[in-house]
Structure formats: structure tokens, C-alpha cells
Design a protein around this motif. Structure first.
Motif, short mmCIF file in Angstrom:
data_model
loop_
_atom_site.label_atom_id
_atom_site.label_comp_id
_atom_site.label_asym_id
_atom_site.label_seq_id
_atom_site.Cartn_x
_atom_site.Cartn_y
_atom_site.Cartn_z
N THR A 97 0.84 -1.20 0.00
CA THR A 97 0.00 0.00 0.00
C THR A 97 0.87 1.25 0.00
OG1 THR A 97 -1.80 -1.13 1.14
CG2 THR A 97 -1.79 1.27 1.27
N GLN A 98 1.93 1.24 0.80
CA GLN A 98 2.85 2.37 0.83
C GLN A 98 3.50 2.57 -0.54
OE1 GLN A 98 5.41 1.15 4.10
NE2 GLN A 98 4.63 2.83 5.35
N ILE A 99 3.91 1.48 -1.17
CA ILE A 99 4.52 1.55 -2.51
C ILE A 99 3.55 2.18 -3.49
CG2 ILE A 99 5.27 0.15 -4.47
CD1 ILE A 99 6.60 -1.74 -2.41
N LYS A 100 2.32 1.72 -3.47
CA LYS A 100 1.30 2.25 -4.38
C LYS A 100 1.08 3.74 -4.15
CE LYS A 100 -3.59 1.95 -5.38
NZ LYS A 100 -4.87 1.54 -4.81
N ASN A 101 0.96 4.14 -2.88
CA ASN A 101 0.73 5.55 -2.55
C ASN A 101 1.89 6.43 -2.98
OD1 ASN A 101 -1.78 4.96 -1.46
ND2 ASN A 101 -1.02 4.81 0.63
N ILE A 102 3.11 5.98 -2.75
CA ILE A 102 4.28 6.76 -3.15
C ILE A 102 4.36 6.87 -4.66
CG2 ILE A 102 6.82 6.81 -3.18
CD1 ILE A 102 6.71 5.59 -0.34
N LYS A 103 4.12 5.77 -5.37
CA LYS A 103 4.14 5.82 -6.83
C LYS A 103 3.09 6.79 -7.36
CE LYS A 103 6.14 1.37 -8.02
NZ LYS A 103 5.95 0.07 -8.69
N ASN A 104 1.89 6.73 -6.81
CA ASN A 104 0.83 7.64 -7.24
C ASN A 104 1.23 9.09 -7.01
OD1 ASN A 104 -0.82 5.54 -8.07
ND2 ASN A 104 -2.02 5.52 -6.19
N LYS A 105 1.78 9.37 -5.84
CA LYS A 105 2.17 10.73 -5.50
C LYS A 105 3.29 11.24 -6.41
CE LYS A 105 1.96 11.80 -1.24
NZ LYS A 105 0.66 12.38 -1.38
N THR A 106 4.30 10.41 -6.67
CA THR A 106 5.42 10.85 -7.51
C THR A 106 4.99 11.02 -8.96
OG1 THR A 106 6.23 8.57 -7.75
CG2 THR A 106 7.22 9.91 -6.02
N VAL A 107 4.12 10.15 -9.44
CA VAL A 107 3.62 10.29 -10.81
C VAL A 107 2.81 11.57 -10.95
CG1 VAL A 107 1.95 9.31 -12.46
CG2 VAL A 107 3.67 7.83 -11.41
N GLU A 108 1.95 11.85 -9.99
CA GLU A 108 1.14 13.06 -10.03
C GLU A 108 2.03 14.31 -9.95
OE1 GLU A 108 -2.27 15.36 -10.46
OE2 GLU A 108 -1.98 13.22 -10.79
N TYR A 109 3.01 14.27 -9.08
CA TYR A 109 3.94 15.40 -8.95
C TYR A 109 4.65 15.68 -10.27
CZ TYR A 109 7.94 18.17 -7.45
OH TYR A 109 8.89 19.16 -7.33
N LYS A 110 5.17 14.63 -10.89
CA LYS A 110 5.90 14.79 -12.16
C LYS A 110 4.97 15.28 -13.27
CE LYS A 110 9.47 11.50 -10.94
NZ LYS A 110 10.04 10.18 -11.15
N LYS A 111 3.73 14.81 -13.26
CA LYS A 111 2.75 15.27 -14.24
C LYS A 111 2.51 16.77 -14.08
CE LYS A 111 -2.12 14.94 -15.20
NZ LYS A 111 -3.36 14.63 -14.52
N ILE A 112 2.30 17.21 -12.86
CA ILE A 112 2.07 18.64 -12.58
C ILE A 112 3.31 19.44 -12.96
CG2 ILE A 112 1.80 20.33 -10.71
CD1 ILE A 112 -0.13 18.28 -9.40
N LYS A 113 4.47 18.95 -12.62
CA LYS A 113 5.72 19.65 -12.94
C LYS A 113 5.86 19.82 -14.46
CE LYS A 113 10.71 19.39 -12.30
NZ LYS A 113 11.82 18.62 -11.74
N ASN A 114 5.58 18.77 -15.21
CA ASN A 114 5.66 18.85 -16.68
C ASN A 114 4.63 19.83 -17.25
OD1 ASN A 114 7.80 17.06 -16.93
ND2 ASN A 114 6.47 15.29 -17.13
N GLU A 115 3.44 19.86 -16.68
CA GLU A 115 2.42 20.80 -17.14
C GLU A 115 2.86 22.24 -16.87
OE1 GLU A 115 -1.60 19.86 -15.88
OE2 GLU A 115 -1.22 17.74 -16.21
N ILE A 116 3.50 22.47 -15.74
CA ILE A 116 4.01 23.81 -15.43
C ILE A 116 5.08 24.21 -16.44
CG2 ILE A 116 5.38 25.15 -13.76
CD1 ILE A 116 3.86 23.58 -11.54
N ILE A 117 5.99 23.31 -16.74
CA ILE A 117 7.04 23.60 -17.73
C ILE A 117 6.43 23.91 -19.08
CG2 ILE A 117 8.96 22.56 -19.01
CD1 ILE A 117 9.67 21.07 -16.35
N ASN A 118 5.44 23.12 -19.49
CA ASN A 118 4.78 23.37 -20.78
C ASN A 118 4.10 24.73 -20.82
OD1 ASN A 118 5.57 20.87 -21.78
ND2 ASN A 118 3.66 19.87 -21.21
N LEU A 119 3.43 25.10 -19.72
CA LEU A 119 2.78 26.40 -19.66
C LEU A 119 3.80 27.54 -19.69
CD1 LEU A 119 -0.14 25.82 -17.13
CD2 LEU A 119 -0.32 26.30 -19.58
N GLN A 120 4.93 27.35 -19.04
CA GLN A 120 5.98 28.37 -19.07
C GLN A 120 6.51 28.55 -20.50
OE1 GLN A 120 8.63 26.68 -16.12
NE2 GLN A 120 7.99 28.16 -14.58
N GLU A 121 6.72 27.44 -21.18
CA GLU A 121 7.21 27.51 -22.56
C GLU A 121 6.20 28.18 -23.48
OE1 GLU A 121 8.22 23.44 -23.39
OE2 GLU A 121 10.11 23.56 -22.28
#
Length: 112
Positions: free
Chosen positions: A37-61
Motif C-alpha cells: 500500500t505504501q509503494i502504491k501511494n508513493i508511486k501515485n504521488k510521484t507520478v502526479e507530482y511529475k505530471k504537474i511539474k511537466n504541465e508547469i514547464i509546458n505552460l511556461q514555454e
């Protein structure tokens, strides 16, 4: 640990995944379930974080592009996507702040 420290979360993920490779890991179903369960939660959180980070970069560009070559349609898309991203960030923040050790108990929480 800082809840937004993705590097530390990824380190913890590696440690937990190594535990799943241990010989007696599956013998204790309660502990193995907790770790999975911890593995799943951490994976979900890191994937979501990276998705948001990429969207921010795209909007900046896109913003930089519009500054160089004004385009009303792209500017409108930037505003629309910025609003959508803001909601995603707020949702991510809430889920992060509600991911403490007691929040894993499927408790119903009402936020006013």
C-alpha cells in the motif's frame, strides 16, 4: 520528511521495493500488504507530482512563445490550462496533507 520532497519519497520507494524481494516478505501478509500500500501511494504521488511539474514547464514555454509572437488563441489556452492546473495542484496539496499515518484508515473527512 517534507511531504513534497519527491527525491526522499523515491528513496523510500526503493527501500520498500527492496523489502518485497526479501525471502520471507510474503510470510507476513499484514506487513506485506502495508508495504505494498505504501509503494502504491508513493508511486501515485510521484507520478502526479511529475505530471504537474511537466504541465508547469509546458505552460511556461507556451507563455514565453506568446510573449515573442502574440497569439490570442494560445493565450486563451494558457489561461484555461493554468486554471485547470491550479485545481490539480490544490487537489494534490490536499491529498498530500491528508496522507498521514491516520489517514490510511479510510476515515471520512469533511472539509469546511
Amino acid at each position: 520528511m517534507n511531504l513534497f520532497d519527491i527525491a526522499k519519497l523515491e528513496e523510500k520507494l526503493q527501500i520498500l521495493e527492496k523489502q518485497t524481494m526479501e525471502e520471507n516478505f510474503w510470510n507476513d501478509s499484514k506487513n506485506s500488504s502495508k508495504i505494498l500500500t505504501q509503494i502504491k501511494n508513493i508511486k501515485n504521488k510521484t507520478v502526479e507530482y511529475k505530471k504537474i511539474k511537466n504541465e508547469i514547464i509546458n505552460l511556461q514555454e507556451l507563455s514565453e512563445l506568446v510573449q515573442l509572437e502574440p497569439d490570442e488563441e494560445i493565450a486563451t489556452d494558457i489561461l484555461k490550462n493554468s486554471n485547470k492546473l491550479q485545481k490539480e495542484v490544490e487537489k494534490f496539496e490536499i491529498s498530500t496533507f491528508l496522507s498521514g499515518k491516520y489517514d490510511q484508515n479510510n476515515a471520512i473527512i469533511t472539509i469546511h
